[in-house]
Design an enzyme around this catalytic site. Structure first.
Site, PDB file in Angstrom:
ATOM      1  N   HIS A 182      28.461  88.148  95.090  1.00  0.00           N
ATOM      2  CA  HIS A 182      28.226  86.702  95.087  1.00  0.00           C
ATOM      3  C   HIS A 182      26.728  86.400  95.148  1.00  0.00           C
ATOM      4  O   HIS A 182      25.991  87.044  95.887  1.00  0.00           O
ATOM      5  CB  HIS A 182      28.933  86.045  96.287  1.00  0.00           C
ATOM      6  CG  HIS A 182      30.415  86.004  96.130  1.00  0.00           C
ATOM      7  ND1 HIS A 182      31.282  86.347  97.131  1.00  0.00           N
ATOM      8  CD2 HIS A 182      31.188  85.668  95.057  1.00  0.00           C
ATOM      9  CE1 HIS A 182      32.521  86.220  96.687  1.00  0.00           C
ATOM     10  NE2 HIS A 182      32.491  85.815  95.436  1.00  0.00           N
ATOM     11  N   HIS A 194      34.763  84.786  86.696  1.00  0.00           N
ATOM     12  CA  HIS A 194      34.179  85.148  87.997  1.00  0.00           C
ATOM     13  C   HIS A 194      34.750  86.479  88.490  1.00  0.00           C
ATOM     14  O   HIS A 194      34.002  87.384  88.883  1.00  0.00           O
ATOM     15  CB  HIS A 194      34.473  84.015  88.990  1.00  0.00           C
ATOM     16  CG  HIS A 194      33.969  84.238  90.382  1.00  0.00           C
ATOM     17  ND1 HIS A 194      32.852  83.605  90.879  1.00  0.00           N
ATOM     18  CD2 HIS A 194      34.433  85.021  91.388  1.00  0.00           C
ATOM     19  CE1 HIS A 194      32.650  83.991  92.135  1.00  0.00           C
ATOM     20  NE2 HIS A 194      33.600  84.848  92.476  1.00  0.00           N
ATOM     21  N   GLU A 195      36.068  86.620  88.435  1.00  0.00           N
ATOM     22  CA  GLU A 195      36.690  87.862  88.933  1.00  0.00           C
ATOM     23  C   GLU A 195      36.339  89.045  88.029  1.00  0.00           C
ATOM     24  O   GLU A 195      36.120  90.158  88.507  1.00  0.00           O
ATOM     25  CB  GLU A 195      38.208  87.692  89.046  1.00  0.00           C
ATOM     26  CG  GLU A 195      38.669  86.570  89.996  1.00  0.00           C
ATOM     27  CD  GLU A 195      38.098  86.674  91.395  1.00  0.00           C
ATOM     28  OE1 GLU A 195      37.737  87.780  91.832  1.00  0.00           O
ATOM     29  OE2 GLU A 195      37.984  85.624  92.072  1.00  0.00           O
ATOM     30  N   TYR A 241      28.860  80.253  95.159  1.00  0.00           N
ATOM     31  CA  TYR A 241      29.799  79.286  95.740  1.00  0.00           C
ATOM     32  C   TYR A 241      29.362  77.876  95.376  1.00  0.00           C
ATOM     33  O   TYR A 241      28.187  77.626  95.132  1.00  0.00           O
ATOM     34  CB  TYR A 241      29.797  79.388  97.268  1.00  0.00           C
ATOM     35  CG  TYR A 241      30.542  80.562  97.872  1.00  0.00           C
ATOM     36  CD1 TYR A 241      31.337  81.418  97.116  1.00  0.00           C
ATOM     37  CD2 TYR A 241      30.452  80.794  99.247  1.00  0.00           C
ATOM     38  CE1 TYR A 241      32.008  82.472  97.707  1.00  0.00           C
ATOM     39  CE2 TYR A 241      31.127  81.854  99.850  1.00  0.00           C
ATOM     40  CZ  TYR A 241      31.900  82.688  99.070  1.00  0.00           C
ATOM     41  OH  TYR A 241      32.556  83.730  99.664  1.00  0.00           O
ATOM     42  N   HIS A 278      32.981  90.286  88.972  1.00  0.00           N
ATOM     43  CA  HIS A 278      33.060  91.182  90.141  1.00  0.00           C
ATOM     44  C   HIS A 278      33.395  92.604  89.670  1.00  0.00           C
ATOM     45  O   HIS A 278      32.749  93.565  90.066  1.00  0.00           O
ATOM     46  CB  HIS A 278      34.147  90.707  91.107  1.00  0.00           C
ATOM     47  CG  HIS A 278      33.711  89.623  92.058  1.00  0.00           C
ATOM     48  ND1 HIS A 278      32.499  89.644  92.711  1.00  0.00           N
ATOM     49  CD2 HIS A 278      34.353  88.504  92.498  1.00  0.00           C
ATOM     50  CE1 HIS A 278      32.408  88.577  93.497  1.00  0.00           C
ATOM     51  NE2 HIS A 278      33.512  87.863  93.377  1.00  0.00           N
TER      52      HIS A 278
HETATM   53 ZN   LIG Z   1      34.028  85.988  94.127  1.00  0.00          ZN
END
Ligand SMILES: [Zn+2]
Length: 359
Positions: A175, A165-166, A220, A169
């Site tokens: 997101h 996930h990071e 999320y 980014h």
């Molecule tokens: Zn994030």
């Protein structure tokens, strides 16, 4: 799509205190309509974080938001592209051996699914510095910001899904639930979100790439930031019971990665090994620009030879009476940079050579 932003507060700096963590972006969109967006951030031990894990401290906020806010960063100069290459440079700061292994593994998952290649470097101008953060925070900047940019992993961040996930980014993903079209797809249950956490559910302005993806690793989960964890903060409009987010790359995440950074070639065996003949072929990446690559061939799991190929060739014939394992490598200073999946063909013990090729 281009936005001109005028910032009431131009710079984020380390002097920001907890009561002054609100920024208002005023601008005009491409239709000439005014866009006012409140950007709330949080100060976590000196790190200024937006939407929970997007690091904005240490950089001009313009660098973060002057890239059309979208599900992914649009302008290609915020991507890790250099000509046809898609190489994201990184270095470690403070991670122990096991933590580094976890990062390498997450990188290999991304590399197996796309043309992105992560390369360790101390000397490149633009580098993702992966630091061991002193608390439990996990964070990253979005896209290639330029210079040394920080990706922080604290205790509890060393799971495959969080690291991926990071890293996404850092590759330019925002997101998923902050897409400008999210209200067509999900409901936000504001009454179950603490006031000071509501900014984590901000919407971006601007366009989006691809269809809304409930299963994105950048989405999320249903009860993220919930006051009452037994109740959701987000549900899908079409199906309130749908589980949102994922611990692995979704098929849409992969196609988005490939759209941004090219695809990885898939190596396949096209015929059987009767008589010891193997045909292997692969598709070349649409983008990627790998000029030096070779096949690493193992017979009976002993390294046997490697073969040089010219860019553009897409098949190889191998003769062997033993089992064969082959993968394609990108030549990285004489070492094998993973370039394809590995194909394993067991030894053929059959005497029957008339059955023809098999898959
Ligand atoms: Zn994030």
């Amino acid at each position: 799509m281009r936005f001109k932003f005028t910032f009431l507060f131009l710079l984020l700096s380390s002097q920001i205190n907890a009561n002054n963590n609100e920024y208002i972006i005023e601008g005009v969109d491409e239709l000439g309509q005014e866009v006012n967006q409140k950007i709330k951030v949080e100060n976590k031990n000196g790190k200024i974080l937006y939407q929970g894990d997007i690091l904005v401290s240490g950089v001009n906020i313009r660098d973060v938001f002057d890239i059309s806010p979208m599900a992914i960063v649009k302008p290609s100069n915020y991507r890790w592209r250099n000509g046809d290459d898609s190489i994201a440079y990184f270095r470690f700061n403070g991670l122990d051996f096991r933590q580094r292994q976890a990062v390498y593994h997450a990188m290999s998952v991304i590399e197996r699914s796309s043309g992105v290649r992560f390369k360790e470097s101390q000397s490149e101008k633009d580098i993702i510095e992966i630091v061991k953060s002193g608390d439990s925070e996990c964070y990253s900047q979005v896209g290639k910001v330029g210079g040394i940019q920080e990706l922080g992993l604290g205790n509890g961040c060393f799971t495959g899904s969080i690291i991926i996930h990071e890293l996404l980014h850092a590759l330019g993903f925002w997101h998923e639930q902050s897409r400008s079209d999210r209200d067509n797809h999900i409901l936000i249950h504001w009454d179950n979100i603490r006031e000071e956490k509501k900014h984590n559910f901000n919407k971006q302005v601007g366009g989006n790439l691809g269809n809304y993806d409930y299963k994105s690793i950048m989405h999320y989960s249903n009860n993220s930031w919930a006051i009452d964890k037994t109740k959701p903060t987000i549900t899908a409009i079409s199906d309130p019971n749908l589980i949102l987010g994922s611990n692995s790359l979704s098929s849409t995440d992969i196609s988005t990665l490939q759209n941004m950074y090219g695809v990885t070639p898939k190596l396949r065996a096209s015929s059987g090994q009767c008589g010891g003949n193997y045909d292997l072929y692969w598709s070349m990446p649409k983008q990627g620009g790998y000029h030096e690559y070779y096949a690493e061939i193992y017979l009976d799991n002993e390294f046997y030879r490697d073969s040089d190929f010219r860019f553009g060739e897409t098949s190889i014939k191998i003769y062997s009476n033993s089992s064969v394992k082959v993968r394609l490598c990108e030549s990285v200073q004489g070492y094998c940079g993973t370039f394809s999946n590995t194909v394993y063909l067991p030894r053929d013990t059959s005497d029957d050579c008339d059955r023809g090729p098999r898959d």
